[in-house]
Design a protein around this motif. Structure first.
Motif, PDB file in Angstrom:
ATOM      1  N   LEU A  86       0.819  -1.208   0.000  1.00 58.41           N
ATOM      2  CA  LEU A  86       0.000   0.000   0.000  1.00 58.41           C
ATOM      3  C   LEU A  86       0.852   1.256   0.000  1.00 58.41           C
ATOM      4  O   LEU A  86       1.927   1.307   0.614  1.00 58.41           O
ATOM      5  N   THR A  91      -4.777   6.054   0.000  1.00 57.13           N
ATOM      6  CA  THR A  91      -5.707   6.541   1.023  1.00 57.13           C
ATOM      7  C   THR A  91      -6.962   7.075   0.380  1.00 57.13           C
ATOM      8  O   THR A  91      -6.917   8.003  -0.428  1.00 57.13           O
ATOM      9  N   VAL A 116      -3.508   5.190   4.593  1.00 50.73           N
ATOM     10  CA  VAL A 116      -2.148   4.675   4.546  1.00 50.73           C
ATOM     11  C   VAL A 116      -1.220   5.782   5.026  1.00 50.73           C
ATOM     12  O   VAL A 116      -1.078   6.822   4.368  1.00 50.73           O
TER      13      VAL A 116
END
Length: 118
Positions: A86, A91, A116
């Protein structure tokens, strides 16, 4: 009553994994193509991943290709979004969508937030 309920969102560090799940009820799940979209504040929803009714074909946005996968289980009426490696730019709020081929029938879940950050 038709429902798509996402779960699994949360805070994760860059480089980490997270698995989202979408549980379906109230409609014939295996008739529908399932997709995941991301929607950041102030922006339109963007396609991330999709899977055909029997799971045979999967498509991914270029930004997530090689990092995300979209497994579905028709017996359990669920579709997941497995997110690996990620990045901060992942996000967003992730939404599950069901689409019936050849009709205008579609359903959306309420979304689950993924952040994230280190």
């Amino acid at each position: 009553q038709v429902q798509l309920v996402e779960s699994g969102g949360g805070l994760v560090q860059p480089g980490g994994p997270l698995r989202l799940s979408c549980a379906a009820s109230g409609f014939t799940f295996h008739y529908y193509v399932m997709k995941w979209y991301g929607c950041a504040p102030g922006k339109e929803r963007e396609f991330d991943a999709g899977v055909t009714r029997e799971g045979g074909v999967k498509k991914y946005a270029e930004s997530v290709k090689g990092r995300f996968t979209i497994p579905r289980d028709n017996r359990r009426r669920t579709v997941a979004l497995q997110m690996n490696s990620l990045k901060v730019e992942d996000t967003t709020k992730y939404y599950c969508k069901a689409e019936a081929i050849g009709t205008t029938s579609e359903y959306w879940g309420q979304g689950t937030q993924v952040t994230v950050s280190s």
